[in-house]
Design a protein around this motif. Structure first.
Motif, PDB file in Angstrom:
ATOM      1  N   UNK A  52      53.292  49.479  69.868  1.00  0.00           N
ATOM      2  CA  UNK A  52      52.316  49.127  68.860  1.00  0.00           C
ATOM      3  C   UNK A  52      52.610  47.656  68.917  1.00  0.00           C
ATOM      4  N   UNK A  53      53.798  47.176  69.848  1.00  0.00           N
ATOM      5  CA  UNK A  53      54.412  45.790  69.760  1.00  0.00           C
ATOM      6  C   UNK A  53      53.748  45.644  70.530  1.00  0.00           C
ATOM      7  N   UNK A  54      53.836  46.118  71.967  1.00  0.00           N
ATOM      8  CA  UNK A  54      54.153  45.689  73.413  1.00  0.00           C
ATOM      9  C   UNK A  54      52.806  44.985  73.512  1.00  0.00           C
ATOM     10  N   UNK A  55      52.252  44.715  72.986  1.00  0.00           N
ATOM     11  CA  UNK A  55      50.825  43.690  73.086  1.00  0.00           C
ATOM     12  C   UNK A  55      51.320  42.444  73.563  1.00  0.00           C
ATOM     13  N   UNK A  56      51.854  41.975  72.176  1.00  0.00           N
ATOM     14  CA  UNK A  56      52.390  40.716  71.789  1.00  0.00           C
ATOM     15  C   UNK A  56      53.012  39.806  72.701  1.00  0.00           C
ATOM     16  N   UNK A  57      53.784  41.391  74.107  1.00  0.00           N
ATOM     17  CA  UNK A  57      54.441  40.402  74.673  1.00  0.00           C
ATOM     18  C   UNK A  57      53.845  40.131  76.244  1.00  0.00           C
ATOM     19  N   UNK A  58      52.806  39.908  76.044  1.00  0.00           N
ATOM     20  CA  UNK A  58      51.719  39.135  76.529  1.00  0.00           C
ATOM     21  C   UNK A  58      50.333  37.923  75.592  1.00  0.00           C
ATOM     22  N   UNK A  59      50.544  37.991  74.503  1.00  0.00           N
ATOM     23  CA  UNK A  59      49.601  37.366  73.603  1.00  0.00           C
ATOM     24  C   UNK A  59      50.329  36.017  74.031  1.00  0.00           C
ATOM     25  N   UNK A  60      49.486  34.875  73.877  1.00  0.00           N
ATOM     26  CA  UNK A  60      49.352  33.652  74.271  1.00  0.00           C
ATOM     27  C   UNK A  60      49.136  32.913  72.658  1.00  0.00           C
ATOM     28  N   UNK A  61      49.397  33.875  71.557  1.00  0.00           N
ATOM     29  CA  UNK A  61      49.652  32.912  69.880  1.00  0.00           C
ATOM     30  C   UNK A  61      51.014  32.703  69.826  1.00  0.00           C
ATOM     31  N   UNK A  62      51.527  31.440  69.701  1.00  0.00           N
ATOM     32  CA  UNK A  62      52.460  31.191  68.962  1.00  0.00           C
ATOM     33  C   UNK A  62      53.216  32.210  68.094  1.00  0.00           C
ATOM     34  N   UNK A  63      52.309  32.390  67.077  1.00  0.00           N
ATOM     35  CA  UNK A  63      52.794  33.299  65.923  1.00  0.00           C
ATOM     36  C   UNK A  63      53.070  34.460  66.374  1.00  0.00           C
ATOM     37  N   UNK A  64      53.322  35.194  67.432  1.00  0.00           N
ATOM     38  CA  UNK A  64      52.970  36.401  67.809  1.00  0.00           C
ATOM     39  C   UNK A  64      54.644  36.527  68.461  1.00  0.00           C
TER      40      UNK A  64
END
Length: 99
Positions: A52-64
Motif C-alpha cells: 500500500x505504501x510502496x507507491x509513495x516511495x516514487x512520488x514527487x508529492x512532498x506531502x507523500x
C-alpha cells in the motif's frame, strides 16, 4: 453525497475482505501450522502494508514523501496499529496542508 457506484464498490471490498478472513479461518482451523507457515502468516500483514505504501516511495508529492518519512520513524518506535494510524493521519494532514 456518495454516489451509488462508490458505495457499492466499498461494500463489495469490505465483503471480500471479510470472506478472505473467514475463509482463512475455516481452512486452517483444524490444522497445526509448521514454524515456517506460522512465520509466513505473521509476515503477511506487513507485506500488505508495504504494497500500500510502496507507491509513495516514487512520488514527487512532498506531502507523500514527508508522510512516508513520518511513518518510517513511527515504525521504528511503535507496533503495527499505531504506525498505520500515524501514517494515515500524517498523510491526510500533510496532503491537506501542502497539497
Amino acid at each position: 453525497m456518495i454516489d451509488a457506484t462508490t458505495l457499492f464498490t466499498i461494500v463489495l471490498m469490505a465483503g471480500v475482505t471479510y470472506l478472505t478472513r473467514v475463509g482463512g479461518y475455516l481452512v486452517l482451523r483444524n490444522r497445526t501450522l509448521s514454524a515456517r507457515a506460522t512465520a509466513v502468516m505473521e509476515a503477511a500483514p506487513g507485506c500488505v502494508l508495504i504494497s500500500v505504501i510502496a507507491p509513495a516511495f516514487v512520488s514527487r508529492n512532498p506531502a507523500d514523501l514527508l508522510a512516508l518519512a513520518i511513518t518510517f520513524v513511527a515504525a521504528t518506535r511503535f507496533s503495527m496499529l499505531p504506525t498505520v494510524l500515524i501514517g494515515v493521519a500524517s498523510a491526510g494532514i500533510l496532503r491537506h496542508l501542502i497539497g
